[in-house]
Scaffold this active site. Structure first.
Site, PDB file in Angstrom:
ATOM      1  N   HIS A  69       0.690  -1.204  -0.041  1.00 46.60           N
ATOM      2  CA  HIS A  69       0.129  -0.003   0.043  1.00 46.60           C
ATOM      3  C   HIS A  69       0.664   1.298   0.132  1.00 46.60           C
ATOM      4  O   HIS A  69       1.820   1.426   0.915  1.00 46.60           O
ATOM      5  CB  HIS A  69      -0.983  -0.016   1.233  1.00 46.60           C
ATOM      6  CG  HIS A  69      -1.880  -0.968   1.268  1.00 46.60           C
ATOM      7  ND1 HIS A  69      -2.068  -1.600   2.674  1.00 46.60           N
ATOM      8  CD2 HIS A  69      -2.145  -2.084   0.489  1.00 46.60           C
ATOM      9  CE1 HIS A  69      -2.725  -2.931   2.689  1.00 46.60           C
ATOM     10  NE2 HIS A  69      -2.782  -3.129   1.527  1.00 46.60           N
ATOM     11  N   TYR A 132       3.777   2.491  14.056  1.00 42.97           N
ATOM     12  CA  TYR A 132       3.973   3.509  13.186  1.00 42.97           C
ATOM     13  C   TYR A 132       3.173   4.780  13.404  1.00 42.97           C
ATOM     14  O   TYR A 132       2.179   4.962  13.828  1.00 42.97           O
ATOM     15  CB  TYR A 132       3.662   3.072  11.694  1.00 42.97           C
ATOM     16  CG  TYR A 132       2.271   2.367  11.498  1.00 42.97           C
ATOM     17  CD1 TYR A 132       1.241   3.168  10.966  1.00 42.97           C
ATOM     18  CD2 TYR A 132       2.043   1.130  11.882  1.00 42.97           C
ATOM     19  CE1 TYR A 132       0.068   2.535  10.725  1.00 42.97           C
ATOM     20  CE2 TYR A 132       0.614   0.589  11.801  1.00 42.97           C
ATOM     21  CZ  TYR A 132      -0.248   1.394  11.150  1.00 42.97           C
ATOM     22  OH  TYR A 132      -1.325   0.854  10.645  1.00 42.97           O
TER      23      TYR A 132
END
Length: 467
Positions: A69, A132
């Site tokens: 992605h 993240y």
């Protein structure tokens, strides 16, 4: 996992993708690390990407594979427990489209992934978690770009074969590289695109689909609603060519309010947007921020404006100066497409009118095309942020000198132009005070590799093509 490494960064084959070694400190109780520390990361080379959200992905089984992605934000990924095999593919428009980088990450590694670079992770241990940071909030209209995990072109060497891995049906259905639509770059927004400089910027960026032009009807910088309608995360740069420039009218009650609204309040709003979203803000300033008491003006000279217009431009400059990524482009005597001094003088010469023109205001002409080229150069060269003087080069002239040169170039007589002092010219008229010396030093812009053209040469070309 190795303990007590020094924080370091390694560049990868994908521009902007940075692999970090993180110092991890351990003993018999376990380990500790600073996962992200802004000052040290910046010193090591991480962009100041401004994270706004912290996410955690937990994976039960080894072989869990996610991606590939490409997201419309920047991302800093590290491992909390376990190990992952990471694969990154550049899906941005440009010459590095399709470039691949792979690496194994454990808690002692981290990676920075810029917008448009696709990421995928395969867990190598059970109970793996990775963390993240991202610099935008998820939204329903976020624009992703995807690539199939099994694409033969990029040929990613998955440690656990995909037929044995845990994949989602959605990830299995993503397109091959040949069918991927690259993610376009963040956009540049040019405000005031209907003015002399705005039209020159249209010419400078002709054919560049990443540059968006807005006139007042498209984006009114004095209207707060204009700011609310934009998804600013889609932009990288704002070039502000919008300004109130009616120098004499600014001395009236109505003009004063309009000048402050457009040159200060609106500029402060743009500065807030640029600082909040990490954008580059290019703002066009003026020689009128100075009182003209010096023969020439450097970028370091403190403002000392004489009139309302100059005061508003100086106040706007102050607002822009606090934006971390800014260029204040100071200029003077702009000549472009539209009504201006050169066109007026050429018209007078054609009609046989002998004008009286001010001869004690000295400066250099700035042709809008060269000003636009200077702005484009600063952005493309990634010149150090700050203030730059940008005018045309050559011997300084008075307005009377320029007028006489125009008369001569169009076939009239230089002697038809009569010099007159500023005081005499404006006697009995409502007029703003003007700096007598408007010469801007050009050493700083030249040091970046941009050489301004000679004003007299540009004047000849302008009269041949525009008058």
């Amino acid at each position: 996992m190795e303990f007590s490494k020094t924080l370091s960064v390694t560049e990868t084959p994908i521009p902007g993708v940075l692999l970090f070694d993180l110092p991890v400190h351990g003993d018999n109780r376990g380990w500790f690390k600073e996962n992200w520390q802004r000052e040290r990361m910046l010193a090591a080379g991480l962009p100041d990407f401004g994270p706004v959200q912290n996410n955690i992905s937990f994976n039960d089984k080894a072989g869990t594979t996610r991606g590939i992605h490409a997201e419309p934000w920047d991302k800093f990924v590290s491992v909390a427990s376990g190990r992952i095999f990471g694969a990154w593919v550049d899906l941005r428009e440009g010459p590095t489209f399709g470039t691949v980088f792979t690496a194994e990450l454990d808690p002692g590694k981290a990676i920075f992934i810029p917008r448009g670079v696709a990421n995928s992770y395969q867990t190598l241990d059970d109970n793996t978690s990775y963390v993240y940071l991202v610099n935008d909030h998820w939204s329903a209209d976020a624009e992703y770009t995807f690539l199939n995990l099994a694409d033969e072109t990029v040929n990613i060497p998955w440690p656990i074969p995909l037929e044995e891995a845990e994949l989602s049906d959605k990830d299995k259905a993503h397109p091959r590289l040949a069918d991927v639509v690259p993610m376009p770059p963040r956009r540049t927004l040019v405000l005031g695109a209907g003015g002399q400089l705005g039209r020159a910027l249209r010419d400078a960026y002709a054919g560049d689909t990443s540059v968006e032009f807005a006139e007042r009807s498209d984006f009114d910088v004095a209207d707060p609603a204009s700011f609310e309608k934009r998804n600013w995360r889609r932009y990288s740069t704002i070039i502000n060519a919008a300004a109130y420039t009616a120098v004499d009218e600014a001395e009236t009650e109505e003009g004063r309010r309009a000048a402050w609204a457009l040159n200060v309040t609106a500029v402060a709003a743009l500065s807030k947007v640029a600082a909040t979203y990490g954008l580059v803000l290019v703002h066009v300033s003026s020689d009128y921020v100075f009182d003209g008491s010096l023969k020439s003006h450097s970028e370091d000279e403190q403002p000392a404006p004489l009139g309302v217009y100059g005061q508003t431009k100086a106040a706007g400059d102050a607002a822009v100066s606090v934006v971390p990524r800014h260029y204040i482009v100071r200029t003077s005597w702009v000549i472009g497409d539209g009504g201006n001094f050169v066109r007026t003088m050429a018209s007078l010469a054609a009609r046989g009118i002998a004008p009286a023109v001010v001869d004690d205001q000295v400066g250099r002409l700035t042709f809008a095309g060269d000003l636009a080229a200077g702005i484009k150069h600063l952005l493309q060269a990634k010149a150090p942020f700050g203030t730059y003087n940008v005018t045309n080069d050559g011997e300084p002239q008075s307005w009377a000198d320029v007028a006489a040169e125009v008369f001569q170039l169009v076939g009239a007589s230089r002697g038809d132009v009569t010099g007159v002092s500023t005081e005499e010219y404006f006697r009995g008229k409502q007029a703003a005070p003007r700096p007598l010396n408007s010469v801007l030093e050009l050493d700083k812009i030249k040091a970046t590799g941009f050489t301004p053209a000679d004003a007299s040469q540009r004047l000849k070309e302008y009269l041949r093509s525009s008058v």
